[in-house]
Design a protein around this motif. Structure first.
Motif, PDB file in Angstrom:
ATOM      1  N   CYS A 176       5.908   0.374 -11.244  1.00 43.23           N
ATOM      2  CA  CYS A 176       6.678  -0.963 -11.400  1.00 43.23           C
ATOM      3  C   CYS A 176       7.534  -1.201  -9.820  1.00 43.23           C
ATOM      4  CB  CYS A 176       7.199  -0.594 -13.067  1.00 43.23           C
ATOM      5  SG  CYS A 176       6.769  -1.264 -14.246  1.00 43.23           S
ATOM      6  N   GLN A 177       8.182   0.137  -9.997  1.00 44.75           N
ATOM      7  CA  GLN A 177       9.349   0.028  -8.833  1.00 44.75           C
ATOM      8  C   GLN A 177       8.519  -0.453  -7.687  1.00 44.75           C
ATOM      9  OE1 GLN A 177      12.363  -0.107  -9.069  1.00 44.75           O
ATOM     10  NE2 GLN A 177      13.108   0.067  -6.438  1.00 44.75           N
ATOM     11  N   THR A 178       7.331  -0.467  -6.993  1.00 49.05           N
ATOM     12  CA  THR A 178       6.565  -0.271  -6.094  1.00 49.05           C
ATOM     13  C   THR A 178       5.823  -2.042  -6.468  1.00 49.05           C
ATOM     14  OG1 THR A 178       5.362   1.582  -5.725  1.00 49.05           O
ATOM     15  CG2 THR A 178       4.238  -0.510  -4.709  1.00 49.05           C
ATOM     16  N   LEU A 179       5.909  -2.879  -6.742  1.00 49.52           N
ATOM     17  CA  LEU A 179       5.325  -3.595  -7.579  1.00 49.52           C
ATOM     18  C   LEU A 179       6.448  -4.734  -7.105  1.00 49.52           C
ATOM     19  CD1 LEU A 179       2.283  -3.784  -9.944  1.00 49.52           C
ATOM     20  CD2 LEU A 179       2.512  -3.666  -7.625  1.00 49.52           C
ATOM     21  N   TYR A 180       7.974  -3.995  -7.718  1.00 48.58           N
ATOM     22  CA  TYR A 180       8.860  -4.853  -7.857  1.00 48.58           C
ATOM     23  C   TYR A 180       9.679  -5.412  -6.165  1.00 48.58           C
ATOM     24  CZ  TYR A 180      13.985  -5.705  -7.364  1.00 48.58           C
ATOM     25  OH  TYR A 180      15.048  -6.005  -7.567  1.00 48.58           O
ATOM     26  N   VAL A 181       9.315  -4.363  -5.756  1.00 47.02           N
ATOM     27  CA  VAL A 181       9.920  -4.522  -4.226  1.00 47.02           C
ATOM     28  C   VAL A 181       8.670  -5.487  -3.481  1.00 47.02           C
ATOM     29  CG1 VAL A 181      10.318  -2.751  -2.055  1.00 47.02           C
ATOM     30  CG2 VAL A 181      10.512  -2.437  -3.994  1.00 47.02           C
TER      31      VAL A 181
ATOM     32  N   ALA B  12       7.186   6.125  -4.645  1.00 45.22           N
ATOM     33  CA  ALA B  12       7.147   4.390  -4.615  1.00 45.22           C
ATOM     34  C   ALA B  12       7.564   4.291  -3.078  1.00 45.22           C
ATOM     35  CB  ALA B  12       8.689   3.948  -5.666  1.00 45.22           C
ATOM     36  N   PRO B  13       8.787   4.371  -2.605  1.00 42.71           N
ATOM     37  CA  PRO B  13       7.926   3.779  -0.708  1.00 42.71           C
ATOM     38  C   PRO B  13       6.884   3.983  -0.633  1.00 42.71           C
ATOM     39  CG  PRO B  13       9.921   5.354  -1.106  1.00 42.71           C
ATOM     40  CD  PRO B  13       9.138   4.957  -2.425  1.00 42.71           C
ATOM     41  N   MET B  14       6.579   5.511  -0.510  1.00 42.29           N
ATOM     42  CA  MET B  14       5.088   5.736   0.346  1.00 42.29           C
ATOM     43  C   MET B  14       4.144   4.591  -0.201  1.00 42.29           C
ATOM     44  SD  MET B  14       5.142   9.894  -0.765  1.00 42.29           S
ATOM     45  CE  MET B  14       6.467  10.177  -1.097  1.00 42.29           C
TER      46      MET B  14
ATOM     47  N   GLY C 297      10.524  -3.040 -16.662  1.00 41.21           N
ATOM     48  CA  GLY C 297       9.536  -1.984 -17.032  1.00 41.21           C
ATOM     49  C   GLY C 297      10.081  -1.029 -16.331  1.00 41.21           C
ATOM     50  N   SER C 298      10.568  -1.297 -14.625  1.00 35.69           N
ATOM     51  CA  SER C 298      10.905   0.721 -13.821  1.00 35.69           C
ATOM     52  C   SER C 298      12.234   1.258 -15.118  1.00 35.69           C
ATOM     53  CB  SER C 298      11.266   0.070 -12.853  1.00 35.69           C
ATOM     54  OG  SER C 298      11.655  -0.755 -12.518  1.00 35.69           O
TER      55      SER C 298
END
Length: 260
Positions: A154-159, A99-101, A75-76
């Motif tokens: 999506c990227q946040t939850l993936y990390v 996203a990193p925040m 998704g990301s």
């Protein structure tokens, strides 16, 4: 070290974004480019990890979690390629820096890795930066910005899931399933969105999406196996250097004064 692994991953992700932007700007559909990126990634993983003799690549402790994590990554990628159709590389990555925040904010309740007041202050300042870049409410917020925010979620939850699963799952399996599941699930849509590359250059760029994406995520997985999510959160900001340079070199894009 884990820091150098993250910086290397960001370097690879910059080439992934630039390659994806080039292809969608030259008429290839974003869903097909995303599928091809994972298909190349899958072939590369099978070869490099010697799937015919290395069974660790298939072994997993939680298949359902592997599926959810893989779909978040896919998704990301789709959201990112869709955003790149209308936004500059530097503008897209500036929004993606939220996203990193958000990862630091969620790492406390979800992983038990709580951030101190200095990191919370950085999160707040970063959020102000995102508002400056997107400038919502004054007519500049478009569909591309919405796609970029979809990428952020999506990227946040993936990390978060990568950090959580890294303690039990091997790096080989995380890389393999993150390529296998999107490739298989999106395969029926290929006839609908398929658009073959035109000439050797586009074929090469399409292959680069899989190579840079796969290598970048392998570096990211190894980094999160060695250090906490909060400790590594600041270093993806190095990607802005590569993105601005590639945006200028490949597309003649320079960020506006607000993005800078």
């Amino acid at each position: 070290s884990a820091i150098m692994l993250v910086i290397g991953a960001c370097f690879m992700f910059s080439f992934l974004d630039a390659s994806g932007k080039y292809l969608v700007m030259h008429g290839m559909s974003a869903p097909f480019v995303a599928w091809a990126r994972y298909a190349v990634h899958l072939v590369l993983a099978l070869i490099l990890f010697r799937a015919w003799s290395n069974r660790m690549i298939f072994k997993t402790h939680n298949l359902s979690a592997q599926i959810v994590r893989s779909m978040l990554l896919f998704g990301s990628t789709v959201f990112n390629f869709l955003a790149l159709q209308t936004l500059q590389l530097a503008e897209t990555v500036s929004i993606a820096f939220f996203a990193p925040m958000l990862t630091v904010a969620l790492a406390g309740p979800l992983l038990g890795e709580h951030a101190g007041w200095r990191r919370w202050a950085a999160i707040f300042v970063g959020f102000i930066g995102v508002l400056i870049v997107t400038r919502p409410g004054i007519g500049s917020f478009g569909l591309g910005h919405l796609y970029a925010l979809g990428f952020v979620v999506c990227q946040t939850l993936y990390v978060i899931m990568t950090r959580h699963m890294g303690a039990r799952e091997s790096a080989e399996s995380l890389i393999f399933y993150s390529a296998l599941i999107p490739t298989l699930l999106m395969l029926p849509t290929v006839p609908l969105y398929g658009s073959m590359p035109q000439g050797p250059l586009q074929w090469g760029v399409l292959a680069m999406t899989g190579i840079s994406g796969g290598l970048g995520h392998w570096l990211l997985i190894k980094a999160y196996q060695r250090a906490s999510t909060s400790a590594l959160a600041p270093y993806p900001y190095t990607q802005i250097v590569w993105m601005v340079g590639l945006g200028w070199f490949a597309f003649g894009d320079l960020p506006d004064k607000w993005t800078l």
